[in-house]
Write an enzyme that holds these catalytic residues in place. Structure first.
Site, PDB file in Angstrom:
ATOM      1  N   ARG A  13       0.783  -1.241   0.000  1.00 45.04           N
ATOM      2  CA  ARG A  13       0.000   0.000   0.000  1.00 45.04           C
ATOM      3  C   ARG A  13       0.816   1.292   0.000  1.00 45.04           C
ATOM      4  O   ARG A  13       0.250   2.384   0.002  1.00 45.04           O
ATOM      5  CB  ARG A  13      -0.997   0.044   1.168  1.00 45.04           C
ATOM      6  CG  ARG A  13      -1.983  -1.106   1.167  1.00 45.04           C
ATOM      7  CD  ARG A  13      -3.190  -0.811   2.005  1.00 45.04           C
ATOM      8  NE  ARG A  13      -2.845  -0.450   3.375  1.00 45.04           N
ATOM      9  CZ  ARG A  13      -3.734  -0.041   4.272  1.00 45.04           C
ATOM     10  NH1 ARG A  13      -5.012   0.074   3.943  1.00 45.04           N
ATOM     11  NH2 ARG A  13      -3.369   0.268   5.495  1.00 45.04           N
ATOM     12  N   ASP A  14       2.139   1.207  -0.038  1.00 47.91           N
ATOM     13  CA  ASP A  14       2.956   2.419  -0.168  1.00 47.91           C
ATOM     14  C   ASP A  14       4.207   2.103  -0.989  1.00 47.91           C
ATOM     15  O   ASP A  14       5.317   2.518  -0.644  1.00 47.91           O
ATOM     16  CB  ASP A  14       3.331   2.968   1.204  1.00 47.91           C
ATOM     17  CG  ASP A  14       3.886   4.397   1.120  1.00 47.91           C
ATOM     18  OD1 ASP A  14       3.504   5.119   0.178  1.00 47.91           O
ATOM     19  OD2 ASP A  14       4.684   4.775   1.990  1.00 47.91           O
ATOM     20  N   LEU A  15       4.000   1.373  -2.068  1.00 49.09           N
ATOM     21  CA  LEU A  15       5.113   0.980  -2.926  1.00 49.09           C
ATOM     22  C   LEU A  15       5.593   2.184  -3.725  1.00 49.09           C
ATOM     23  O   LEU A  15       4.806   2.861  -4.389  1.00 49.09           O
ATOM     24  CB  LEU A  15       4.656  -0.137  -3.868  1.00 49.09           C
ATOM     25  CG  LEU A  15       5.752  -0.905  -4.614  1.00 49.09           C
ATOM     26  CD1 LEU A  15       6.627  -1.658  -3.622  1.00 49.09           C
ATOM     27  CD2 LEU A  15       5.117  -1.882  -5.600  1.00 49.09           C
ATOM     28  N   THR A  59       1.359   7.495  -0.666  1.00 42.82           N
ATOM     29  CA  THR A  59       2.114   8.581  -1.280  1.00 42.82           C
ATOM     30  C   THR A  59       1.401   8.987  -2.558  1.00 42.82           C
ATOM     31  O   THR A  59       1.274   8.162  -3.468  1.00 42.82           O
ATOM     32  CB  THR A  59       3.555   8.132  -1.580  1.00 42.82           C
ATOM     33  OG1 THR A  59       4.153   7.661  -0.359  1.00 42.82           O
ATOM     34  CG2 THR A  59       4.381   9.276  -2.132  1.00 42.82           C
TER      35      THR A  59
END
Length: 211
Positions: A13-15, A59
């Site tokens: 979820r924040d790659l 992000t």
């Protein structure tokens, strides 16, 4: 690493590039995905959320449409982020730019990404590569590849069939792309958490805070 995480029912979820590292293992390159602070488990019918309902976390430049609208997400949200990274690796910029986080999020939800050839004319003939990027950046999760394994297979086919040329300019700011381009990686970027109303954003370095 992403294949392994998804195999255990974990969605990152924040790659993004600063969470991906290229290391040398047994004489070869090995990719490691780091910072699972926003990860969620999809090990059963109920999703174990690490954030409250109606909260957006991630992000903005790498966030999937379903994340941007605080909807439930599965492994395909990571594939969208992977598509953003691939787009950046090839063109030197992320698909959606804006002077505020809100503008970027709205583009993630509503706008179609630029064609690769509009930024890299030499990629105009790479039909299969464009098709893969299009699938990864599809607004609807159901239109994206169904697994990280299938993305690996597609990339391997592309590498075997045609040369994938990364944009060397990415190496200026992106240590992961620099490593992939056989350049000296730069220092890691630091992320600054930002909260606004019911939206919690992890801002990219250089992204202006519109608060």
């Amino acid at each position: 690493s992403l294949v392994e995480a998804h195999g255990h029912g974990i969605v990152h979820r924040d790659l993004k590039p600063s969470n991906v590292f290229l290391t040398a293992v047994d004489g070869g390159d090995h990719v490691k995905v780091m910072d699972f602070g926003l990860a969620a488990s999809h090990g059963g019918p109920e999703v174990e959320k690490l954030t409250r309902t109606g909260t957006v976390m991630g992000t903005p430049a790498y966030m999937s449409p379903e994340q941007a609208t605080a909807r439930d997400s599965d492994a395909r949200t990571d594939l969208y982020s992977l598509g953003v990274m691939l787009f950046e690796l090839l063109t030197g910029q992320v698909p959606f730019l804006g002077d505020t986080m809100v503008k970027v999020l709205l583009q993630q939800i509503q706008s179609e990404p630029p064609r690769l050839a509009s930024l890299r004319p030499d990629l105009a003939g790479q039909v299969a590569l464009q098709a893969l990027v299009d699938r990864l950046l599809a607004k609807a999760a159901k239109e994206r590849p169904d697994s990280a394994e299938s993305v690996v297979e597609a990339l391997e086919e592309l590498i075997q069939g045609e040369a994938l040329v990364v944009d060397q300019r990415v190496a200026i700011e992106d240590p992961v792309s620099a490593s992939l381009a056989s350049l000296q990686p730069g220092p890691d970027d630091a992320d600054a958490p930002t909260a606004a109303y019911d939206v919690v954003i992890l801002a990219d370095p250089g992204q202006e805070d519109d608060q």
